[in-house]
Design a protein around this motif. Sequence first.
Motif, mmCIF file in Angstrom:
data_model
loop_
_atom_site.group_PDB
_atom_site.id
_atom_site.type_symbol
_atom_site.label_atom_id
_atom_site.label_comp_id
_atom_site.label_asym_id
_atom_site.label_seq_id
_atom_site.Cartn_x
_atom_site.Cartn_y
_atom_site.Cartn_z
ATOM 1 N N ALA A 53 0.822 -1.214 0.000
ATOM 2 C CA ALA A 53 0.000 0.000 0.000
ATOM 3 C C ALA A 53 0.856 1.264 0.000
ATOM 4 C CB ALA A 53 -0.928 0.008 1.205
ATOM 5 N N ASP A 54 0.366 2.283 -0.699
ATOM 6 C CA ASP A 54 1.074 3.566 -0.806
ATOM 7 C C ASP A 54 0.532 4.558 0.221
ATOM 8 O OD1 ASP A 54 2.908 5.409 -1.830
ATOM 9 O OD2 ASP A 54 1.414 6.244 -3.195
ATOM 10 N N ASP A 55 0.422 4.092 1.460
ATOM 11 C CA ASP A 55 -0.012 4.962 2.548
ATOM 12 C C ASP A 55 0.639 4.467 3.828
ATOM 13 O OD1 ASP A 55 -1.441 2.681 3.312
ATOM 14 O OD2 ASP A 55 -3.380 3.486 2.750
ATOM 15 N N SER A 56 0.176 4.937 4.960
ATOM 16 C CA SER A 56 0.800 4.557 6.228
ATOM 17 C C SER A 56 0.616 3.071 6.535
ATOM 18 C CB SER A 56 0.221 5.395 7.369
ATOM 19 O OG SER A 56 -1.168 5.151 7.499
ATOM 20 N N GLY A 57 -0.276 2.402 5.839
ATOM 21 C CA GLY A 57 -0.482 0.971 6.032
ATOM 22 C C GLY A 57 0.546 0.108 5.319
ATOM 23 N N GLY A 58 1.300 0.701 4.402
ATOM 24 C CA GLY A 58 2.292 -0.058 3.652
ATOM 25 C C GLY A 58 3.610 -0.150 4.390
ATOM 26 N N GLY A 59 4.413 -1.144 4.008
ATOM 27 C CA GLY A 59 5.729 -1.288 4.611
ATOM 28 C C GLY A 59 6.110 -2.742 4.801
ATOM 29 N N VAL A 60 7.102 -2.960 5.679
ATOM 30 C CA VAL A 60 7.573 -4.300 6.005
ATOM 31 C C VAL A 60 7.131 -4.602 7.433
ATOM 32 C CG1 VAL A 60 9.610 -5.764 6.322
ATOM 33 C CG2 VAL A 60 9.534 -4.116 4.439
ATOM 34 N N PHE A 61 6.552 -5.774 7.621
ATOM 35 C CA PHE A 61 5.980 -6.123 8.912
ATOM 36 C C PHE A 61 6.439 -7.500 9.366
ATOM 37 C CE2 PHE A 61 3.207 -3.102 6.885
ATOM 38 C CZ PHE A 61 3.014 -2.174 7.894
#
Length: 129
Positions: A53-61
């Motif tokens: 996702a291209d928002d605060s929900g995106g990333g590595v988890f």
Amino acid sequence: MFRIIKASEAEIAERTDLAGKVTQALIATGFTVHQDMDQPAVALGALVGVDPADDSGGGVFVQWLIDPSLSRAAAESAQKGEIQSQAFRHFSFVTEHMYATLIAILGSAGFQAVDADDDVSPYLIRVEG
């Protein structure tokens, strides 16, 4: 209609590279690591994933996965209001300690690992390089 906007291909490639480094760091410390976010019910140990996702929900988890039998027993206890049951206490103990342990190990390996602040997955860890 709800539509998820994905990050750029370059951003997703960076996240994927970081997820690979996180996976290798956890494997080097002896953890079993899974990366298939679509199959968490069959995995145990650390789950490392990339959210595009291209928002605060995106990333590595990163998230710790407990055997489904213990998760079910804890959920059944909670539904009955038996939060002092052995199953619920054990589940809580393992979840909380593995969460803290993963954050500490990832920090020691040079990553910035923090609480993901996710109401749906309260023990989800966000990792940055």
